[in-house]
Design a protein around this motif. Structure first.
Motif, mmCIF file in Angstrom:
data_model
loop_
_atom_site.group_PDB
_atom_site.id
_atom_site.type_symbol
_atom_site.label_atom_id
_atom_site.label_comp_id
_atom_site.label_asym_id
_atom_site.label_seq_id
_atom_site.Cartn_x
_atom_site.Cartn_y
_atom_site.Cartn_z
ATOM 1 N N UNK A 143 -62.284 46.924 -19.833
ATOM 2 C CA UNK A 143 -62.363 47.983 -18.832
ATOM 3 C C UNK A 143 -61.010 48.601 -18.490
ATOM 4 N N UNK A 144 -59.924 47.936 -18.904
ATOM 5 C CA UNK A 144 -58.599 48.507 -18.657
ATOM 6 C C UNK A 144 -58.174 49.455 -19.785
ATOM 7 N N UNK A 145 -59.048 49.579 -20.792
ATOM 8 C CA UNK A 145 -58.728 50.433 -21.943
ATOM 9 C C UNK A 145 -59.437 51.776 -21.825
ATOM 10 N N UNK A 146 -58.909 52.754 -22.559
ATOM 11 C CA UNK A 146 -59.571 54.066 -22.654
ATOM 12 C C UNK A 146 -60.892 53.898 -23.399
ATOM 13 N N UNK A 147 -61.936 54.654 -23.070
ATOM 14 C CA UNK A 147 -62.013 55.643 -21.989
ATOM 15 C C UNK A 147 -62.567 55.047 -20.684
ATOM 16 N N UNK A 148 -62.933 53.750 -20.695
ATOM 17 C CA UNK A 148 -63.675 53.203 -19.556
ATOM 18 C C UNK A 148 -62.813 52.955 -18.326
ATOM 19 N N UNK A 149 -61.493 52.911 -18.520
ATOM 20 C CA UNK A 149 -60.623 52.777 -17.344
ATOM 21 C C UNK A 149 -60.689 54.020 -16.458
ATOM 22 N N UNK A 150 -61.136 55.141 -17.034
ATOM 23 C CA UNK A 150 -61.256 56.371 -16.233
ATOM 24 C C UNK A 150 -62.384 56.255 -15.203
ATOM 25 N N UNK A 151 -63.347 55.365 -15.461
ATOM 26 C CA UNK A 151 -64.426 55.131 -14.493
ATOM 27 C C UNK A 151 -63.976 54.109 -13.450
ATOM 28 N N UNK A 152 -63.300 53.068 -13.908
ATOM 29 C CA UNK A 152 -62.831 52.025 -12.994
ATOM 30 C C UNK A 152 -61.817 52.574 -11.988
ATOM 31 N N UNK A 153 -61.065 53.603 -12.407
ATOM 32 C CA UNK A 153 -60.082 54.200 -11.507
ATOM 33 C C UNK A 153 -60.300 55.686 -11.325
ATOM 34 N N UNK A 154 -61.557 56.080 -11.227
ATOM 35 C CA UNK A 154 -61.893 57.502 -11.122
ATOM 36 C C UNK A 154 -61.382 58.089 -9.806
ATOM 37 N N UNK A 194 -69.561 45.640 -17.462
ATOM 38 C CA UNK A 194 -70.314 46.830 -17.055
ATOM 39 C C UNK A 194 -71.122 47.364 -18.221
ATOM 40 N N UNK A 195 -72.325 47.837 -17.901
ATOM 41 C CA UNK A 195 -73.186 48.511 -18.873
ATOM 42 C C UNK A 195 -73.163 49.994 -18.503
ATOM 43 N N UNK A 196 -72.605 50.817 -19.364
ATOM 44 C CA UNK A 196 -72.483 52.235 -19.052
ATOM 45 C C UNK A 196 -73.751 52.981 -19.470
ATOM 46 N N UNK A 197 -74.655 53.096 -18.529
ATOM 47 C CA UNK A 197 -75.873 53.878 -18.747
ATOM 48 C C UNK A 197 -76.282 54.491 -17.417
ATOM 49 N N UNK A 198 -77.101 55.523 -17.487
ATOM 50 C CA UNK A 198 -77.546 56.187 -16.262
ATOM 51 C C UNK A 198 -77.669 57.682 -16.462
ATOM 52 N N UNK A 199 -78.198 58.378 -15.462
ATOM 53 C CA UNK A 199 -78.496 59.796 -15.592
ATOM 54 C C UNK A 199 -77.297 60.733 -15.426
ATOM 55 N N UNK A 200 -76.169 60.218 -14.920
ATOM 56 C CA UNK A 200 -75.006 61.077 -14.671
ATOM 57 C C UNK A 200 -73.913 60.794 -15.696
ATOM 58 N N UNK A 201 -73.190 61.829 -16.078
ATOM 59 C CA UNK A 201 -72.127 61.662 -17.076
ATOM 60 C C UNK A 201 -70.783 62.065 -16.479
ATOM 61 N N UNK A 202 -69.804 61.158 -16.604
ATOM 62 C CA UNK A 202 -68.421 61.426 -16.195
ATOM 63 C C UNK A 202 -67.537 61.175 -17.409
ATOM 64 N N UNK A 203 -66.794 62.193 -17.828
ATOM 65 C CA UNK A 203 -65.910 62.054 -18.998
ATOM 66 C C UNK A 203 -66.663 61.479 -20.207
ATOM 67 N N UNK A 204 -67.879 61.973 -20.416
ATOM 68 C CA UNK A 204 -68.744 61.567 -21.541
ATOM 69 C C UNK A 204 -69.256 60.130 -21.426
ATOM 70 N N UNK A 205 -69.118 59.534 -20.237
ATOM 71 C CA UNK A 205 -69.586 58.160 -20.017
ATOM 72 C C UNK A 205 -70.728 58.179 -19.004
ATOM 73 N N UNK A 206 -71.805 57.460 -19.300
ATOM 74 C CA UNK A 206 -72.984 57.442 -18.427
ATOM 75 C C UNK A 206 -72.791 56.477 -17.255
ATOM 76 N N UNK A 207 -73.142 56.946 -16.070
ATOM 77 C CA UNK A 207 -73.090 56.114 -14.859
ATOM 78 C C UNK A 207 -74.381 56.327 -14.068
ATOM 79 N N UNK A 208 -74.619 55.448 -13.094
ATOM 80 C CA UNK A 208 -75.835 55.568 -12.283
ATOM 81 C C UNK A 208 -75.730 56.698 -11.259
ATOM 82 N N UNK A 209 -74.518 56.926 -10.741
ATOM 83 C CA UNK A 209 -74.368 57.965 -9.730
ATOM 84 C C UNK A 209 -72.923 58.182 -9.340
#
Length: 252
Positions: A10-21, A44-59
């Motif tokens: 999670x400290x690596x790109x691109x998922x660190x952009x969600x952890x420190x959004x 973390x499981x990156x899935x959900x209806x919303x997309x941030x920086x091409x990554x899926x999140x729940x909200x």
């Protein structure tokens, strides 16, 4: 296929952009990874209806981003405090959710820290989408049951003195699945005058897109009748006046 990312990734790109959004330093990311370890989060499981920086999140809200996470073998909802949040930590929201839980409403709070809330994961649809897709045998009973549960939880919040704050736009704030649950207490307050029942009724039953869909499934009473019982409830806020609201709406 859903993909699970352990904490070390999670400290690596691109998922660190969600952890420190929306933006964070390496030091902030490392601190947050340590915080998650202390909370017992495995990844973390990156899935959900919303997309941030091409990554899926729940909200995503103005104070946080919500993702699906793993706590041991259990799936949980993890709310991550945004680095640009106006709030310095999650203490306030923790207290609000604890108060809601004591009243019998909201997703169950599991744990919290400075930058995270760990909550029960609610698998289901937002209420607007659920009503939109509702059809066939039993739809009237199912819809009435859902509205009754929402309003009952709103009455519990009113009685506990916690105002949700976002129920006039209820479409995003109720999940309907195995459980029917009010979510997202980040705008809630223990100081404001409560208006959960009245706000939810107005949003679901009076002059909204949801109200039109509801009225197609079961015939709502005249608008003036709804307004009259809501005014009485607002004035008295008793179990009897709430029961009168349910009766007027044919939900008893």
């Amino acid at each position: 296929m859903r993909q699970f990312f352990p904490l070390r990734d999670l400290s690596k790109e691109p998922h660190n952009t969600i952890l420190g959004y929306p933006r964070a330093t390496k030091s902030q990311i490392q601190t947050r990874v340590k915080e998650l370890k202390k909370l017992g989060i495995d990844g973390i499981i990156f899935e959900g209806p919303m997309i941030i920086n091409k990554i899926c999140v729940l909200g995503k809200g103005y104070t946080g981003v919500v993702v699906l996470a793993k706590l041991g073998t259990k799936k949980v909802a993890l709310k991550i405090r945004r680095t640009d949040s106006p709030r310095p930590d999650m203490k306030g929201e923790t207290i609000l959710l604890q108060t809601a839980n004591k009243a019998g409403a909201g997703p169950k709070l599991i744990a919290s820290s400075k930058n995270f809330l760990v909550m029960e994961y609610l698998d289901g649809a937002k209420i607007y989408d659920w009503i939109k897709d509702l059809k066939g045998k039993g739809s009237t009973a199912s819809l009435k049951n859902t509205i009754r549960k929402v309003l009952t939880d709103c009455y519990r919040l009113d009685s506990a003195g916690i105002d949700h704050g976002e129920l006039s736009n209820i479409t995003k704030h109720v999940i309907v699945g195995k459980k029917i649950t009010l979510i997202d207490f980040e705008s809630s307050s223990l100081e404001r005058k409560v208006s959960n029942v009245t706000s939810a009724c107005q949003a679901i039953l009076i002059g909204s897109g949801i109200a039109k869909m509801v009225n197609r499934i079961y015939k709502l009473p005249p608008k003036q009748k709804i307004i009259t019982v809501l005014r009485k409830y607002k004035e008295l806020r008793t179990q009897k006046s709430f029961d009168d609201v349910l009766e007027a709406l044919k939900l008893t």
